[in-house]
Design an enzyme around this catalytic site. Structure first.
Site, short mmCIF file in Angstrom:
data_model
loop_
_atom_site.label_atom_id
_atom_site.label_comp_id
_atom_site.label_asym_id
_atom_site.label_seq_id
_atom_site.Cartn_x
_atom_site.Cartn_y
_atom_site.Cartn_z
N TYR A 1 0.81 -1.21 0.00
CA TYR A 1 0.00 0.00 0.00
C TYR A 1 0.85 1.27 0.00
O TYR A 1 0.63 2.17 -0.82
CB TYR A 1 -0.97 0.00 1.18
N GLU B 1 1.75 6.31 -7.14
CA GLU B 1 0.67 7.13 -7.68
C GLU B 1 0.96 8.62 -7.50
O GLU B 1 0.79 9.42 -8.42
CB GLU B 1 -0.65 6.75 -7.00
#
Length: 288
Positions: free
Chosen positions: A210, A217
């Site tokens: 994560y 991103e």
């Protein structure tokens, strides 16, 4: 980030029956069986009072619910197997590219069709929530899926100069491993045969994946900012006939800022779910 959203919300219901996000169990047949028993009991009572026709209607309704549960389960098994296979194909393509080319440059271009297809195919997860075969909020599923599609179509696909950024590789690898683990978890859970390793992977891999995915991103969006500002893409300037303005550059900045409050919240939620599922801890949520 989107998948973390989905996972966090889904896993709250999943820890009891499946996982993060699931695996949401569609219209359990066990509950249907209890309803069937209740219906048969009431039919005996109705028959003594001349209510045979009403009892027949109840049995027919119960039968429909049973068929829907079986159909939904069958479809979800097929869907999750297909998605597991799709992300496995993507993982193999990434590995083969590196073995043959020895660089990340050109990787996105070589796997983009597969990525776009299976990530866009995930829109069905919103449909699953809408029709009620998966007990997850439509809003949660919508945010989760749309955030991924946003990264694929409106950032990486649309701004071609950033496709060779190393940050793209970060989120691609993180997404791929996460999705293989997630969809295989759902599949085995629906089949009532969940290997411990799959469950362990589901609640341990995210600890690293994560943060890596989110970093990838954010860095990719950051790399896109100069191109967006220079080109003015997806922006609407005044004056125009709609009398509305929109600046995609500032929209991307706001999107990046939204990670600050959301990611820690969702990440720590997953850590609590991990303790609950793997270690059997009773987690007491405090009211704000």
């Amino acid at each position: 980030m989107g998948r973390l959203t989905e996972t966090a919300a889904a896993d709250s219901g999943a820890s009891a029956a499946h996982s993060a996000g699931p695996p949401p169990t569609p219209l359990p047949l066990s509950s249907t069986s209890s309803e069937c028993a209740a219906t048969m009991a009431s039919s005996e009572e109705d028959s003594t009072n001349g209510g045979a026709s009403e009892a027949g209607e109840e049995r027919e309704a119960t039968s429909k619910r049973r068929r829907l549960g079986l159909l939904a389960t069958t479809w979800l098994i097929f869907y999750n197997i297909a998605m597991t296979a799709g992300w496995l194909v993507l993982a193999i393509a990434i590995i083969r590219f590196y073995m043959e080319k020895g660089t990340h440059r050109g990787l996105y271009k070589s796997i983009q069709k597969t990525l776009k297809f299976f990530q866009t195919f995930a829109l069905l997860e919103i449909v699953h929530c809408l029709i009620g075969i998966v007990p997850t909020s439509v809003l949660v599923a919508g945010v989760q899926v749309s955030s991924r599609i946003f990264m694929v179509w409106l950032v990486t696909h649309s701004i071609k100069p950033i496709q060779n950024e190393e940050s793209v590789v970060l989120f691609l690898v993180a997404w791929t491993v996460t999705e293989i683990t997630r969809y295989s978890f759902y599949t085995f859970n629906l089949l009532n045969h969940l290997p411990y390793f799959i469950k362990w992977a589901r609640y341990n891999f995210f600890i690293i994946l994560y943060p890596v995915g989110v970093a990838g991103e954010l860095l990719t969006i950051y790399a896109a900012l100069p191109y967006v500002k220079k080109s003015g893409m997806f922006s609407l300037r005044l004056p125009n006939k709609y009398n509305v303005s929109f600046d995609y550059y500032y929209f991307l900045l706001i999107t990046m800022a939204s990670y600050i409050p959301l990611f820690p919240q969702l990440y720590f939620h997953m850590l609590r779910q991990r303790r609950k599922v793997l270690h059997g801890e009773v987690i007491v949520e405090k009211d704000d």
